[in-house]
Design a protein around this motif. Structure first.
Motif, PDB file in Angstrom:
ATOM      1  N   GLN A  13     -11.712  -2.972  -1.796  1.00  0.00           N
ATOM      2  CA  GLN A  13     -11.448  -2.435  -3.127  1.00  0.00           C
ATOM      3  C   GLN A  13     -10.237  -3.058  -3.821  1.00  0.00           C
ATOM      4  O   GLN A  13     -10.246  -3.248  -5.030  1.00  0.00           O
ATOM      5  CB  GLN A  13     -11.278  -0.916  -3.037  1.00  0.00           C
ATOM      6  N   ASP A  14      -9.186  -3.366  -3.083  1.00  0.00           N
ATOM      7  CA  ASP A  14      -7.955  -3.860  -3.720  1.00  0.00           C
ATOM      8  C   ASP A  14      -7.860  -5.381  -3.732  1.00  0.00           C
ATOM      9  O   ASP A  14      -7.421  -5.972  -4.705  1.00  0.00           O
ATOM     10  CB  ASP A  14      -6.720  -3.288  -3.008  1.00  0.00           C
ATOM     11  N   THR A  52      -1.142   1.415   6.192  1.00  0.00           N
ATOM     12  CA  THR A  52      -2.091   2.133   5.342  1.00  0.00           C
ATOM     13  C   THR A  52      -2.445   1.232   4.159  1.00  0.00           C
ATOM     14  O   THR A  52      -1.743   0.258   3.859  1.00  0.00           O
ATOM     15  CB  THR A  52      -1.481   3.428   4.794  1.00  0.00           C
ATOM     16  N   ARG A  53      -3.514   1.605   3.474  1.00  0.00           N
ATOM     17  CA  ARG A  53      -3.941   0.855   2.286  1.00  0.00           C
ATOM     18  C   ARG A  53      -2.801   0.784   1.274  1.00  0.00           C
ATOM     19  O   ARG A  53      -2.545  -0.260   0.666  1.00  0.00           O
ATOM     20  CB  ARG A  53      -5.159   1.559   1.697  1.00  0.00           C
ATOM     21  N   GLU A  54      -2.121   1.910   1.104  1.00  0.00           N
ATOM     22  CA  GLU A  54      -1.012   1.972   0.151  1.00  0.00           C
ATOM     23  C   GLU A  54       0.116   1.009   0.560  1.00  0.00           C
ATOM     24  O   GLU A  54       0.692   0.314  -0.270  1.00  0.00           O
ATOM     25  CB  GLU A  54      -0.484   3.411   0.111  1.00  0.00           C
ATOM     26  N   GLU A  55       0.427   0.989   1.849  1.00  0.00           N
ATOM     27  CA  GLU A  55       1.492   0.103   2.339  1.00  0.00           C
ATOM     28  C   GLU A  55       1.135  -1.368   2.131  1.00  0.00           C
ATOM     29  O   GLU A  55       1.984  -2.178   1.780  1.00  0.00           O
ATOM     30  CB  GLU A  55       1.761   0.362   3.826  1.00  0.00           C
ATOM     31  N   ILE A  56      -0.136  -1.705   2.356  1.00  0.00           N
ATOM     32  CA  ILE A  56      -0.551  -3.096   2.171  1.00  0.00           C
ATOM     33  C   ILE A  56      -0.434  -3.479   0.694  1.00  0.00           C
ATOM     34  O   ILE A  56       0.068  -4.549   0.354  1.00  0.00           O
ATOM     35  CB  ILE A  56      -1.994  -3.332   2.682  1.00  0.00           C
ATOM     36  N   LEU A  63       5.653  -9.006  -2.389  1.00  0.00           N
ATOM     37  CA  LEU A  63       5.650 -10.438  -2.120  1.00  0.00           C
ATOM     38  C   LEU A  63       5.414 -11.236  -3.398  1.00  0.00           C
ATOM     39  O   LEU A  63       5.561 -12.448  -3.409  1.00  0.00           O
ATOM     40  CB  LEU A  63       4.571 -10.778  -1.086  1.00  0.00           C
ATOM     41  N   GLY A  64       5.007 -10.561  -4.462  1.00  0.00           N
ATOM     42  CA  GLY A  64       4.852 -11.246  -5.741  1.00  0.00           C
ATOM     43  C   GLY A  64       3.425 -11.588  -6.120  1.00  0.00           C
ATOM     44  O   GLY A  64       3.202 -12.310  -7.079  1.00  0.00           O
ATOM     45  N   PHE A  65       2.445 -11.059  -5.384  1.00  0.00           N
ATOM     46  CA  PHE A  65       1.061 -11.317  -5.778  1.00  0.00           C
ATOM     47  C   PHE A  65       0.759 -10.544  -7.055  1.00  0.00           C
ATOM     48  O   PHE A  65       1.168  -9.397  -7.208  1.00  0.00           O
ATOM     49  CB  PHE A  65       0.083 -10.904  -4.671  1.00  0.00           C
ATOM     50  N   TYR A  66       0.046 -11.177  -7.964  1.00  0.00           N
ATOM     51  CA  TYR A  66      -0.276 -10.553  -9.237  1.00  0.00           C
ATOM     52  C   TYR A  66      -1.536  -9.707  -9.098  1.00  0.00           C
ATOM     53  O   TYR A  66      -2.559 -10.194  -8.636  1.00  0.00           O
ATOM     54  CB  TYR A  66      -0.481 -11.636 -10.312  1.00  0.00           C
ATOM     55  N   ARG A  67      -1.445  -8.428  -9.492  1.00  0.00           N
ATOM     56  CA  ARG A  67      -2.588  -7.522  -9.425  1.00  0.00           C
ATOM     57  C   ARG A  67      -3.200  -7.368 -10.810  1.00  0.00           C
ATOM     58  O   ARG A  67      -2.531  -6.942 -11.745  1.00  0.00           O
ATOM     59  CB  ARG A  67      -2.153  -6.161  -8.882  1.00  0.00           C
ATOM     60  N   LYS A  68      -4.488  -7.692 -10.913  1.00  0.00           N
ATOM     61  CA  LYS A  68      -5.204  -7.602 -12.185  1.00  0.00           C
ATOM     62  C   LYS A  68      -5.761  -6.194 -12.369  1.00  0.00           C
ATOM     63  O   LYS A  68      -5.923  -5.454 -11.406  1.00  0.00           O
ATOM     64  CB  LYS A  68      -6.362  -8.612 -12.200  1.00  0.00           C
ATOM     65  N   GLU A  69      -6.090  -5.857 -13.617  1.00  0.00           N
ATOM     66  CA  GLU A  69      -6.712  -4.557 -13.893  1.00  0.00           C
ATOM     67  C   GLU A  69      -8.141  -4.538 -13.345  1.00  0.00           C
ATOM     68  O   GLU A  69      -8.598  -3.552 -12.807  1.00  0.00           O
ATOM     69  CB  GLU A  69      -6.750  -4.309 -15.409  1.00  0.00           C
ATOM     70  N   MET A  70      -8.850  -5.637 -13.535  1.00  0.00           N
ATOM     71  CA  MET A  70     -10.235  -5.778 -13.075  1.00  0.00           C
ATOM     72  C   MET A  70     -10.346  -7.109 -12.327  1.00  0.00           C
ATOM     73  O   MET A  70      -9.619  -8.042 -12.657  1.00  0.00           O
ATOM     74  CB  MET A  70     -11.199  -5.814 -14.270  1.00  0.00           C
ATOM     75  N   PRO A  71     -11.284  -7.214 -11.360  1.00  0.00           N
ATOM     76  CA  PRO A  71     -11.393  -8.468 -10.600  1.00  0.00           C
ATOM     77  C   PRO A  71     -11.558  -9.712 -11.466  1.00  0.00           C
ATOM     78  O   PRO A  71     -11.056 -10.774 -11.130  1.00  0.00           O
ATOM     79  CB  PRO A  71     -12.629  -8.244  -9.728  1.00  0.00           C
ATOM     80  N   ASP A  72     -12.255  -9.588 -12.618  1.00  0.00           N
ATOM     81  CA  ASP A  72     -12.471 -10.784 -13.443  1.00  0.00           C
ATOM     82  C   ASP A  72     -11.515 -10.885 -14.624  1.00  0.00           C
ATOM     83  O   ASP A  72     -11.709 -11.690 -15.533  1.00  0.00           O
ATOM     84  CB  ASP A  72     -13.934 -10.849 -13.920  1.00  0.00           C
ATOM     85  N   ALA A  73     -10.470 -10.049 -14.620  1.00  0.00           N
ATOM     86  CA  ALA A  73      -9.490 -10.100 -15.718  1.00  0.00           C
ATOM     87  C   ALA A  73      -8.721 -11.418 -15.670  1.00  0.00           C
ATOM     88  O   ALA A  73      -8.499 -11.971 -14.594  1.00  0.00           O
ATOM     89  CB  ALA A  73      -8.521  -8.925 -15.600  1.00  0.00           C
TER      90      ALA A  73
END
Length: 114
Positions: A13-14, A52-56, A63-73
């Protein structure tokens, strides 16, 4: 070794929301985050089995990975290579402009084709 439900939830999911984060499934191996340099040299391995999922999620964001709103954003340009730090060569120190060199604006007026 089975993945914990927490790690599995992160992967399914993440993980697709993170730019430059890839999943490689190695049968029988414990899940771990392997950090690579721009030259694909291994920098660090972080075991994920007990997290946990939250910890990951927290870890990869720290670490600086960019999290998008949607997978194809789309990914903003400044995050294209995230979390790799830009090479220092790309950003000359500001002090050099204060040493009497021509400011960039004036250069552009003299060279409108640039």
């Amino acid at each position: 070794a089975g993945h914990s439900p927490q790690v599995k939830a992160f992967i399914t999911q993440d993980l697709p929301l993170y730019h430059n984060l890839e999943m490689k499934h190695l049968p029988g191996a414990d899940p771990e985050l392997v950090l690579l340099s721009l030259r694909y040299e291994e920098l660090e391995r972080i075991p994920l089995s007990d997290m946990t999922r939250e910890e990951i999620n927290q870890l990869v964001q720290e670490l600086g990975f960019y999290r998008k709103e949607m997978p194809d954003a789309p990914v903003p340009e400044e995050f294209q290579f995230a979390p790799a730090k830009p090479l220092p060569v790309l950003h000359p120190p500001q002090a050099s402009t204060a040493e009497g060199k021509t400011p960039l604006k004036r250069d552009k007026e003299q060279h409108p084709d640039l």
